[in-house]
Design an enzyme around this catalytic site. Structure first.
Site, PDB file in Angstrom:
ATOM      1  N   ARG A  55       4.510  -9.981   1.752  1.00  0.00           N
ATOM      2  CA  ARG A  55       2.851  -9.052   1.644  1.00  0.00           C
ATOM      3  C   ARG A  55       1.528 -10.060   3.458  1.00  0.00           C
ATOM      4  O   ARG A  55       1.953 -11.186   2.981  1.00  0.00           O
ATOM      5  CB  ARG A  55       2.152  -9.237   0.350  1.00  0.00           C
ATOM      6  CG  ARG A  55       2.842  -8.357  -0.652  1.00  0.00           C
ATOM      7  CD  ARG A  55       1.662  -8.959  -1.552  1.00  0.00           C
ATOM      8  NE  ARG A  55       2.419  -8.726  -3.026  1.00  0.00           N
ATOM      9  CZ  ARG A  55       1.605  -7.312  -3.465  1.00  0.00           C
ATOM     10  NH1 ARG A  55       1.077  -6.661  -3.044  1.00  0.00           N
ATOM     11  NH2 ARG A  55       2.099  -7.037  -4.968  1.00  0.00           N
ATOM     12  N   LYS A  80      10.488  -8.174  -1.200  1.00  0.00           N
ATOM     13  CA  LYS A  80       8.685  -7.054  -0.394  1.00  0.00           C
ATOM     14  C   LYS A  80       7.832  -8.569   0.517  1.00  0.00           C
ATOM     15  O   LYS A  80       7.763  -9.635  -0.364  1.00  0.00           O
ATOM     16  CB  LYS A  80       7.398  -6.881  -1.732  1.00  0.00           C
ATOM     17  CG  LYS A  80       7.412  -7.411  -2.088  1.00  0.00           C
ATOM     18  CD  LYS A  80       6.593  -6.959  -3.746  1.00  0.00           C
ATOM     19  CE  LYS A  80       6.369  -7.400  -4.475  1.00  0.00           C
ATOM     20  NZ  LYS A  80       5.468  -6.747  -6.531  1.00  0.00           N
ATOM     21  N   ASP A 116       9.989  -3.447 -15.015  1.00  0.00           N
ATOM     22  CA  ASP A 116       9.005  -4.677 -14.112  1.00  0.00           C
ATOM     23  C   ASP A 116       8.054  -5.460 -15.893  1.00  0.00           C
ATOM     24  O   ASP A 116       8.464  -4.276 -16.118  1.00  0.00           O
ATOM     25  CB  ASP A 116       7.895  -4.296 -13.348  1.00  0.00           C
ATOM     26  CG  ASP A 116       6.896  -4.993 -12.366  1.00  0.00           C
ATOM     27  OD1 ASP A 116       7.793  -6.915 -12.869  1.00  0.00           O
ATOM     28  OD2 ASP A 116       6.497  -5.204 -11.853  1.00  0.00           O
ATOM     29  N   ASP A 147      -0.156  -1.596 -12.095  1.00  0.00           N
ATOM     30  CA  ASP A 147      -1.153  -1.739 -12.574  1.00  0.00           C
ATOM     31  C   ASP A 147      -1.773  -0.364 -11.817  1.00  0.00           C
ATOM     32  O   ASP A 147      -2.059   1.632 -12.270  1.00  0.00           O
ATOM     33  CB  ASP A 147      -1.623  -3.006 -11.714  1.00  0.00           C
ATOM     34  CG  ASP A 147      -3.707  -3.147 -11.867  1.00  0.00           C
ATOM     35  OD1 ASP A 147      -4.006  -1.802 -12.496  1.00  0.00           O
ATOM     36  OD2 ASP A 147      -4.264  -3.957 -11.564  1.00  0.00           O
ATOM     37  N   THR A 148      -2.293  -0.651 -10.538  1.00  0.00           N
ATOM     38  CA  THR A 148      -2.681   0.756  -9.633  1.00  0.00           C
ATOM     39  C   THR A 148      -1.371   1.559  -8.697  1.00  0.00           C
ATOM     40  O   THR A 148      -1.392   2.747  -8.401  1.00  0.00           O
ATOM     41  CB  THR A 148      -3.376   0.680  -8.452  1.00  0.00           C
ATOM     42  OG1 THR A 148      -2.278  -0.469  -7.752  1.00  0.00           O
ATOM     43  CG2 THR A 148      -4.735  -0.599  -8.882  1.00  0.00           C
TER      44      THR A 148
END
Length: 339
Positions: A206, A204, A230, A234-235
């Site tokens: 960013r 990934k 992982d 979190d979100t």
């Protein structure tokens, strides 16, 4: 060596369920009743934390079970104040059992004029009187070096391996372990090695914090049952996007095994509506009712692992032996029947 015949447990309010389960497992191991130390950990009206221990702890080998999860600051202060109460009560040794170590994501300076909060938290714990730390799946293993006291970092991957072999029995040849980023390759490779599965990576990129510009799947996942590994969720934004990309790349199913289920904000809703067939987390953080009610989230118990680690620490025997299947499998006998 401890001055008493048994280790003594005390818990804050962060995860009483896990603490009670650890006490129950210790009772099974020791062949006698092991209860959490009688104490109150309360708040005054202005939010100040007050601790009172009702039992004599002089000379005792004390284990404080307290993850520093949300609310991180309150739970951290509970841990520090419980430690101070025990130290002032002449406890023999104080070990902090921190299943989830908050502030671990702030382990280095990413930009100028930013803190290394994980180091600050380590200093606070040592200054409070903690003499040993027992934790699990630190976000960054170098955090162990922030302490000038012994730190034992347990791993969820051996337990995850048992769970995978049990739940995917008969289709293990179709399994592909996936790291959600390049930084997590070592963690994913460890699990892949344990279950003898190939490894893939979701790379990934960013543009700025919290926003993913591009994802690329590295490896052939066509027809595979992909397992994303992982240390924390979190979100759930990154995880759900990774699941989408894997399905677009031809994966048959996508599952995830995550050590710490932070699951803040819209996380549960995202997981519910995602391409994930299942999300497996541990009980290092006490699950909210929404997490418990989510049909595609399953929780793996860590009490057997932590109970044995506490016994080994108290006895002065090896904690790293718990990474070996010969030691670990009997702890989960009856829960898993994996070969």
């Amino acid at each position: 060596m401890p001055t008493t015949s048994e280790p003594k447990l005390i818990s804050g309010n962060a995860n009483r369920a896990l603490a009670s389960n650890v006490a129950r497992r210790l009772s099974m191991h020791r062949g006698m009743s092991v209860e959490l130390c009688d104490a109150r950990v309360e708040r005054f009206n202005d939010g100040e934390i007050f601790v009172e221990v009702y039992e004599n702890v002089r000379g005792e080998d004390m284990f404080i079970i307290q993850p520093t999860s949300n609310p991180a600051n309150d739970n951290l202060m509970e841990l520090l104040i419980i430690t101070d109460a025990l130290r002032r009560s002449s406890a023999g040794r104080i070990t902090a059992v921190i299943p989830y170590f908050g502030y671990a994501r702030q382990d280095r300076r990413m930009k100028a004029r930013t803190p290394i909060s994980a180091k600050l938290v380590a200093n606070m714990m040592v200054e409070a009187g903690i003499e040993r730390v027992l934790t699990m799946d630190l976000h960054a293993t170098q955090i162990q070096g922030f302490f000038d006291i012994p730190v034992d970092n347990l791993y969820a991957s051996p337990v995850f391996a048992l769970d995978i072999k049990d739940h995917f029995k008969g289709v293990m040849d179709d399994i592909m372990v996936v790291s959600p980023d390049v930084g997590g390759v070592a963690r994913a490779r460890e699990l892949a090695k344990r279950i003898d599965a190939p490894l893939s990576i979701v790379d990934k990129r960013r543009e700025k914090a919290g926003e993913i510009a591009e994802m690329t799947v590295i490896g052939d996942v066509v027809g595979k049952k992909c397992i994303i590994v992982d240390d924390l969720i979190d979100t759930a934004g990154t995880l759900c996007k990774a699941a989408e990309h894997l399905m677009e790349a031809g994966a048959a199913e996508v599952h995830a095994y995550i050590s710490h289920g932070v699951l803040s904000g819209p996380a549960v809703e995202r997981v519910t509506n995602s391409k994930l067939k299942s999300l497996v987390i541990t009980d290092s953080i006490e699950a909210t009712q929404a997490v418990k009610d989510c049909a595609n989230i399953r929780i793996v118990p860590m009490a057997p692992l932590f109970a044995q680690a506490i016994i080994n620490t108290w006895n002065g025997t090896s904690v790293s032996s718990l990474f070996d299947n010969k030691t670990l499998v009997p702890l989960y006998e009856g829960l898993y029947n994996a070969d």
